[in-house]
Design a protein around this motif. Structure first.
Motif, PDB file in Angstrom:
ATOM      1  N   ALA A 151     -74.734  25.762 -23.838  1.00  0.00           N
ATOM      2  CA  ALA A 151     -73.304  25.503 -24.003  1.00  0.00           C
ATOM      3  C   ALA A 151     -73.017  24.645 -25.232  1.00  0.00           C
ATOM      4  O   ALA A 151     -72.068  24.906 -25.963  1.00  0.00           O
ATOM      5  N   TYR A 152     -73.853  23.635 -25.486  1.00  0.00           N
ATOM      6  CA  TYR A 152     -73.570  22.759 -26.622  1.00  0.00           C
ATOM      7  C   TYR A 152     -73.785  23.485 -27.952  1.00  0.00           C
ATOM      8  O   TYR A 152     -73.103  23.184 -28.939  1.00  0.00           O
ATOM      9  N   VAL A 153     -74.697  24.452 -27.996  1.00  0.00           N
ATOM     10  CA  VAL A 153     -74.915  25.234 -29.225  1.00  0.00           C
ATOM     11  C   VAL A 153     -73.679  26.084 -29.500  1.00  0.00           C
ATOM     12  O   VAL A 153     -73.209  26.173 -30.645  1.00  0.00           O
TER      13      VAL A 153
ATOM     14  N   ILE B 249     -63.629  25.786 -24.449  1.00  0.00           N
ATOM     15  CA  ILE B 249     -64.892  25.194 -23.993  1.00  0.00           C
ATOM     16  C   ILE B 249     -64.565  23.936 -23.205  1.00  0.00           C
ATOM     17  O   ILE B 249     -63.496  23.356 -23.361  1.00  0.00           O
ATOM     18  N   GLY B 250     -65.490  23.528 -22.351  1.00  0.00           N
ATOM     19  CA  GLY B 250     -65.297  22.326 -21.563  1.00  0.00           C
ATOM     20  C   GLY B 250     -65.424  21.074 -22.414  1.00  0.00           C
ATOM     21  O   GLY B 250     -66.041  21.083 -23.481  1.00  0.00           O
ATOM     22  N   ARG B 251     -64.824  19.992 -21.941  1.00  0.00           N
ATOM     23  CA  ARG B 251     -64.882  18.739 -22.691  1.00  0.00           C
ATOM     24  C   ARG B 251     -66.309  18.220 -22.818  1.00  0.00           C
ATOM     25  O   ARG B 251     -66.677  17.666 -23.848  1.00  0.00           O
ATOM     26  N   LEU B 252     -67.108  18.407 -21.785  1.00  0.00           N
ATOM     27  CA  LEU B 252     -68.500  17.960 -21.848  1.00  0.00           C
ATOM     28  C   LEU B 252     -69.261  18.744 -22.917  1.00  0.00           C
ATOM     29  O   LEU B 252     -69.990  18.161 -23.726  1.00  0.00           O
ATOM     30  N   SER B 253     -69.060  20.049 -22.951  1.00  0.00           N
ATOM     31  CA  SER B 253     -69.705  20.877 -23.981  1.00  0.00           C
ATOM     32  C   SER B 253     -69.216  20.473 -25.368  1.00  0.00           C
ATOM     33  O   SER B 253     -69.992  20.421 -26.322  1.00  0.00           O
ATOM     34  N   LEU B 254     -67.924  20.172 -25.473  1.00  0.00           N
ATOM     35  CA  LEU B 254     -67.366  19.727 -26.748  1.00  0.00           C
ATOM     36  C   LEU B 254     -68.048  18.436 -27.200  1.00  0.00           C
ATOM     37  O   LEU B 254     -68.460  18.313 -28.349  1.00  0.00           O
ATOM     38  N   ARG B 255     -68.189  17.485 -26.284  1.00  0.00           N
ATOM     39  CA  ARG B 255     -68.858  16.216 -26.617  1.00  0.00           C
ATOM     40  C   ARG B 255     -70.297  16.441 -27.053  1.00  0.00           C
ATOM     41  O   ARG B 255     -70.772  15.833 -28.008  1.00  0.00           O
ATOM     42  N   GLU B 256     -70.994  17.313 -26.336  1.00  0.00           N
ATOM     43  CA  GLU B 256     -72.387  17.615 -26.682  1.00  0.00           C
ATOM     44  C   GLU B 256     -72.464  18.250 -28.072  1.00  0.00           C
ATOM     45  O   GLU B 256     -73.337  17.928 -28.866  1.00  0.00           O
TER      46      GLU B 256
END
Length: 66
Positions: A3-5, A38-45
């Motif tokens: 997800a972070y990629v 995208i989710g906020r967590l994925s955005l942060r990552e």
């Protein structure tokens, strides 16, 4: 794909599409997360990955900059 990629790629696309230059401020987390779907967590990552590569800089209390 992790997800972070995916988030990292979408953030880079956002930077290019909006013609952001060095020193330009990125919007807060909520707006890009919704725009990029995208989710906020994925955005942060994704932002953390870009920080480690020196593409963005986060300044506490001020924001995240290209």
């Amino acid at each position: 794909m992790l997800a972070y990629v995916n988030a990292k790629a979408k953030i880079l696309e956002y930077i290019k599409a909006n013609h952001l230059q060095a020193g330009d401020r990125l919007p807060t987390e909520v707006d890009p997360a919704e725009q990029l779907e995208i989710g906020r967590l994925s955005l942060r990552e994704g932002l953390n990955a870009l920080k480690s590569e020196g593409i963005v800089l986060a300044v506490q209390g001020k924001g995240t900059f290209v």
